[in-house]
Design a protein around this motif. Structure first.
Motif, PDB file in Angstrom:
ATOM      1  N   VAL A  27       0.849  -1.179   0.000  1.00  0.00           N
ATOM      2  CA  VAL A  27       0.000   0.000   0.000  1.00  0.00           C
ATOM      3  C   VAL A  27       0.886   1.231   0.000  1.00  0.00           C
ATOM      4  O   VAL A  27       1.718   1.420   0.883  1.00  0.00           O
ATOM      5  CB  VAL A  27      -0.932   0.005   1.238  1.00  0.00           C
ATOM      6  N   GLY A  28       0.742   2.018  -1.015  1.00  0.00           N
ATOM      7  CA  GLY A  28       1.525   3.238  -1.130  1.00  0.00           C
ATOM      8  C   GLY A  28       0.692   4.441  -0.736  1.00  0.00           C
ATOM      9  O   GLY A  28      -0.284   4.335   0.010  1.00  0.00           O
ATOM     10  N   THR A  29       1.067   5.566  -1.262  1.00  0.00           N
ATOM     11  CA  THR A  29       0.375   6.807  -0.949  1.00  0.00           C
ATOM     12  C   THR A  29       0.531   7.776  -2.110  1.00  0.00           C
ATOM     13  O   THR A  29       1.470   7.664  -2.901  1.00  0.00           O
ATOM     14  CB  THR A  29       0.958   7.419   0.334  1.00  0.00           C
ATOM     15  N   GLY A  30      -0.351   8.719  -2.199  1.00  0.00           N
ATOM     16  CA  GLY A  30      -0.250   9.745  -3.229  1.00  0.00           C
ATOM     17  C   GLY A  30       0.993  10.606  -3.079  1.00  0.00           C
ATOM     18  O   GLY A  30       1.413  11.272  -4.026  1.00  0.00           O
ATOM     19  N   ALA A  31       1.616  10.554  -1.908  1.00  0.00           N
ATOM     20  CA  ALA A  31       2.810  11.359  -1.665  1.00  0.00           C
ATOM     21  C   ALA A  31       3.971  10.974  -2.575  1.00  0.00           C
ATOM     22  O   ALA A  31       4.869  11.767  -2.807  1.00  0.00           O
ATOM     23  CB  ALA A  31       3.245  11.225  -0.208  1.00  0.00           C
ATOM     24  N   VAL A  32       3.971   9.752  -3.093  1.00  0.00           N
ATOM     25  CA  VAL A  32       5.097   9.314  -3.929  1.00  0.00           C
ATOM     26  C   VAL A  32       5.068   9.931  -5.323  1.00  0.00           C
ATOM     27  O   VAL A  32       6.071   9.923  -6.023  1.00  0.00           O
ATOM     28  CB  VAL A  32       5.163   7.774  -4.061  1.00  0.00           C
ATOM     29  N   TYR A  33       3.947  10.470  -5.712  1.00  0.00           N
ATOM     30  CA  TYR A  33       3.827  11.008  -7.075  1.00  0.00           C
ATOM     31  C   TYR A  33       4.472  12.378  -7.208  1.00  0.00           C
ATOM     32  O   TYR A  33       4.479  13.166  -6.274  1.00  0.00           O
ATOM     33  CB  TYR A  33       2.349  11.079  -7.494  1.00  0.00           C
ATOM     34  N   THR A  43      -1.667   7.410 -12.471  1.00  0.00           N
ATOM     35  CA  THR A  43      -1.497   6.002 -12.793  1.00  0.00           C
ATOM     36  C   THR A  43      -0.178   5.538 -12.189  1.00  0.00           C
ATOM     37  O   THR A  43       0.716   6.351 -11.944  1.00  0.00           O
ATOM     38  CB  THR A  43      -1.490   5.761 -14.311  1.00  0.00           C
ATOM     39  N   GLU A  44      -0.059   4.250 -11.937  1.00  0.00           N
ATOM     40  CA  GLU A  44       1.121   3.727 -11.264  1.00  0.00           C
ATOM     41  C   GLU A  44       2.420   4.049 -11.990  1.00  0.00           C
ATOM     42  O   GLU A  44       3.453   4.264 -11.362  1.00  0.00           O
ATOM     43  CB  GLU A  44       0.992   2.220 -11.076  1.00  0.00           C
ATOM     44  N   ASP A  45       2.392   4.076 -13.296  1.00  0.00           N
ATOM     45  CA  ASP A  45       3.618   4.312 -14.052  1.00  0.00           C
ATOM     46  C   ASP A  45       4.144   5.748 -13.925  1.00  0.00           C
ATOM     47  O   ASP A  45       5.270   6.030 -14.326  1.00  0.00           O
ATOM     48  CB  ASP A  45       3.422   3.948 -15.526  1.00  0.00           C
ATOM     49  N   GLN A  46       3.389   6.650 -13.336  1.00  0.00           N
ATOM     50  CA  GLN A  46       3.827   8.037 -13.187  1.00  0.00           C
ATOM     51  C   GLN A  46       4.676   8.280 -11.936  1.00  0.00           C
ATOM     52  O   GLN A  46       5.244   9.350 -11.781  1.00  0.00           O
ATOM     53  CB  GLN A  46       2.611   8.969 -13.148  1.00  0.00           C
ATOM     54  N   VAL A  47       4.797   7.282 -11.073  1.00  0.00           N
ATOM     55  CA  VAL A  47       5.517   7.438  -9.805  1.00  0.00           C
ATOM     56  C   VAL A  47       6.932   7.957 -10.016  1.00  0.00           C
ATOM     57  O   VAL A  47       7.415   8.815  -9.285  1.00  0.00           O
ATOM     58  CB  VAL A  47       5.548   6.108  -9.025  1.00  0.00           C
TER      59      VAL A  47
END
Length: 73
Positions: A27-33, A43-47
């Protein structure tokens, strides 16, 4: 913030590997983006497309490290 979260992530992943866990949900968080995606659909690939927001940088990098760690297994 970084050390605590990176330690938690690493310990859970390593313990899972040692006992033979085959599938895990991280489980991640929006903070990584990256900041540039603020307010858009993510989307996950934008991290990995830029640095996270400065106010959550250490936490976000620990979560990014978790993703990299998981990909090694």
């Amino acid at each position: 913030m970084y050390h605590i979260n990176a330690s938690i992530n690493s310990n859970v992943i390593e313990a899972s590997r040692v006992i033979g866990v085959k599938t895990a949900t991280a489980v991640g968080t929006g903070a990584v983006y990256p900041v540039k995606f603020d307010g858009e659909y993510l989307t996950e690939d934008q991290v990995w497309e830029g640095p996270p927001h400065g106010s959550e940088w250490a936490y976000a990098q620990a979560k990014r490290g978790m993703l990299a760690h998981l990909h090694t297994y």
